[in-house]
Enzyme design. Structure first.
Site, PDB file in Angstrom:
ATOM      1  CE1 TYR A   1      29.339  80.195  63.478  1.00 37.57           C
ATOM      2  CE2 TYR A   1      28.464  80.838  65.613  1.00 37.57           C
ATOM      3  CZ  TYR A   1      28.311  80.707  64.249  1.00 37.57           C
ATOM      4  OH  TYR A   1      27.135  81.089  63.660  1.00 37.57           O
TER       5      TYR A   1
ATOM      6  CB  ILE B   1      19.048  79.960  58.745  1.00 40.46           C
ATOM      7  CG1 ILE B   1      19.223  79.492  60.192  1.00 40.46           C
ATOM      8  CG2 ILE B   1      18.401  81.347  58.719  1.00 40.46           C
ATOM      9  CD1 ILE B   1      20.174  80.333  61.027  1.00 40.46           C
TER      10      ILE B   1
ATOM     11  N   GLY C   1      33.159  77.422  75.771  1.00 42.35           N
ATOM     12  CA  GLY C   1      32.783  78.482  74.834  1.00 42.35           C
ATOM     13  C   GLY C   1      31.375  79.016  75.001  1.00 42.35           C
ATOM     14  CG  ASP C   2      27.671  77.024  75.813  1.00 41.42           C
ATOM     15  OD1 ASP C   2      27.532  77.470  74.663  1.00 41.42           O
ATOM     16  OD2 ASP C   2      27.214  75.925  76.193  1.00 41.42           O
TER      17      ASP C   2
HETATM   18  N1  UDP Z   1      22.643  72.807  75.544  1.00 43.14           N
HETATM   19  C1  UDP Z   1      22.539  71.877  76.552  1.00 43.14           C
HETATM   20  N2  UDP Z   1      22.556  70.546  76.206  1.00 43.14           N
HETATM   21  C2  UDP Z   1      22.677  70.116  74.920  1.00 43.14           C
HETATM   22  C3  UDP Z   1      22.768  71.088  73.883  1.00 43.14           C
HETATM   23  C4  UDP Z   1      22.758  72.427  74.242  1.00 43.14           C
HETATM   24  O1  UDP Z   1      22.433  72.212  77.732  1.00 43.14           O
HETATM   25  O2  UDP Z   1      22.703  68.901  74.677  1.00 43.14           O
HETATM   26  C5  UDP Z   1      22.641  74.241  75.892  1.00 43.14           C
HETATM   27  C6  UDP Z   1      23.911  74.968  75.481  1.00 43.14           C
HETATM   28  O3  UDP Z   1      24.876  74.886  76.495  1.00 43.14           O
HETATM   29  C7  UDP Z   1      23.393  76.393  75.276  1.00 43.14           C
HETATM   30  C8  UDP Z   1      21.949  76.178  74.814  1.00 43.14           C
HETATM   31  O4  UDP Z   1      21.602  74.853  75.175  1.00 43.14           O
HETATM   32  O5  UDP Z   1      23.357  77.062  76.511  1.00 43.14           O
HETATM   33  C9  UDP Z   1      21.793  76.347  73.311  1.00 43.14           C
HETATM   34  O6  UDP Z   1      22.769  75.549  72.676  1.00 43.14           O
HETATM   35  P1  UDP Z   1      22.746  75.268  71.125  1.00 43.14           P
HETATM   36  O7  UDP Z   1      23.863  74.320  70.833  1.00 43.14           O
HETATM   37  O8  UDP Z   1      21.374  74.863  70.714  1.00 43.14           O
HETATM   38  O9  UDP Z   1      22.997  76.684  70.447  1.00 43.14           O
HETATM   39  P2  UDP Z   1      24.229  77.726  70.598  1.00 43.14           P
HETATM   40  O10 UDP Z   1      23.837  78.615  71.776  1.00 43.14           O
HETATM   41  O11 UDP Z   1      25.473  76.961  70.814  1.00 43.14           O
HETATM   42  O12 UDP Z   1      24.222  78.474  69.315  1.00 43.14           O
END
Ligand code: UDP
Length: 328
Positions: free
Chosen positions: A139, A11, A283-284
């Site tokens: 984070y 970014i 953490g998601d």
């Molecule tokens: N995600 C996924 N598989 C991957 C990488 C990410 O399903 O190999 C999902 C992740 O669980 C989230 C979304 O894609 O729901 C975006 O993840 P990313 O790591 O790009 O960004 P974040 O939301 O962590 O900032």
């Protein structure tokens, strides 16, 4: 002169490019631990870390800095869960060092890279800035601590700031000059495009049992050029008299699930994206979608790449033309 920490990163480099295109004098501070020299496109660089206070003092003493855009940070949710200390060190201590250097040098304008991760699991979507900030991973915690430091330093020292709470940064410079290149790559869109070309393994969808229509996580993918523009607007607003410790969402109010991103990528690339479903990632949160109403009203920001296909097209162009990313 505008000091941009982390200006060789994803970014940061798109913001540096936009600032320079608008005629600003820019100095990048980056330790190149994650960023790429080639992403600077010739912008001036001082190489070093925000962890090095003596180095920061020298940079402020040797350059006439009017404002700071602070991108330099660790930014992976999963890694922050596994190694929180690194996040508190880099993101909190590094930011404090930089803020103290600003105060000592009399710099009063600061733009901070914050995140929707500071909201944790929001009570409703789209998220607005008045919702509680209750991160669910280290984070997000570190970024929230920084926002609070900014509030306190404004009161104590008159250091004015704008915190921009990014939703998911995506896409690449529409002219193809720079783009996303992380090592290791953990972000969804580059992994999806890599799976489409066969250069990366089949994608693992992290969970399909979330409370969303198709069971996969929903995110608000905002084009990196739109994010960059918000920094320019924030700097202009502060130069024009905006004061305080402000915070704005940089969301588009449009959510896309992981499975929707896969389908859109198949349309944009004309290739199939092999994937399997795996367990949830720690953490998601299930859904993160942000309302841009406040920044639209106050700074006039609006995402130009409003549709996931438009976002993916720029990412795809970068990925197709530069499959190995930056050389340096
Ligand atoms: N995600 C996924 N598989 C991957 C990488 C990410 O399903 O190999 C999902 C992740 O669980 C989230 C979304 O894609 O729901 C975006 O993840 P990313 O790591 O790009 O960004 P974040 O939301 O962590 O900032």
């Amino acid at each position: 002169m505008i000091l941009v920490t982390g200006g060789a990163g994803y970014i940061g480099s798109h913001t540096v490019l936009q600032l320079r295109e608008r005629g600003a004098e820019v100095l990048v501070l980056d330790d190149l631990s994650e960023g790429h020299r080639d992403a600077l496109l010739g912008a001036d660089l001082v190489e070093g870390s925000t962890m090095d206070r003596a180095f920061l003092e020298r940079v402020f003493a040797e350059h006439s800095i009017d404002a700071v855009c602070h991108f330099a940070a660790r930014c992976y949710v999963g890694e922050s869960v596994r190694d929180p200390g690194q996040y508190y060190r880099n993101n909190v201590v590094g930011t404090l060092n930089l803020l103290e250097a600003c105060v000592a040098a009399g710099v009063t304008r600061f733009v901070f890279s914050s995140t929707c991760a500071t909201y944790g699991e929001p009570p409703a979507v789209p998220i607005v800035e008045t919702m509680p900030q209750a991160p669910i991973n280290p984070y997000g915690e570190t970024k929230l601590v920084c926002e609070r430091m900014l509030r306190d330093l404004q009161r104590a020292h008159g250091l004015h700031s704008v915190s921009l709470r990014y939703f998911n940064a995506a896409g690449a410079d529409p002219e193809g000059r720079i783009g996303e290149d992380h090592d290791p790559e953990t972000h969804l869109i580059p992994l999806v495009l890599g799976a489409a070309t066969g250069r990366r393994p089949a994608l693992t969808v992290f969970g399909d049992d979330y409370p969303t229509p198709d069971g996969s996580c929903i995110r608000d993918y905002v084009h990196v050029t739109d994010l960059a523009e918000a920094h320019v607007l924030a700097l202009e607003a502060m130069a024009g008299g905006l004061t305080g410790a402000r915070a704005f969402n940089l969301g588009s109010e449009a959510g896309n699930s992981v499975l929707e991103v896969i389908r859109a990528a198949e349309q944009v690339t004309g290739r199939s994206v092999p994937y399997s479903v795996g367990p949830r990632r720690a953490g998601d949160p299930p859904v993160l979608v942000g309302s841009p109403a406040k920044i639209t009203a106050e700074l006039g920001w609006r995402p130009r790449f409003a549709d996931i296909h438009a976002v993916l097209e720029t990412a795809w162009r970068w990925h197709r033309d530069r499959p190995d990313g930056f050389v340096a």
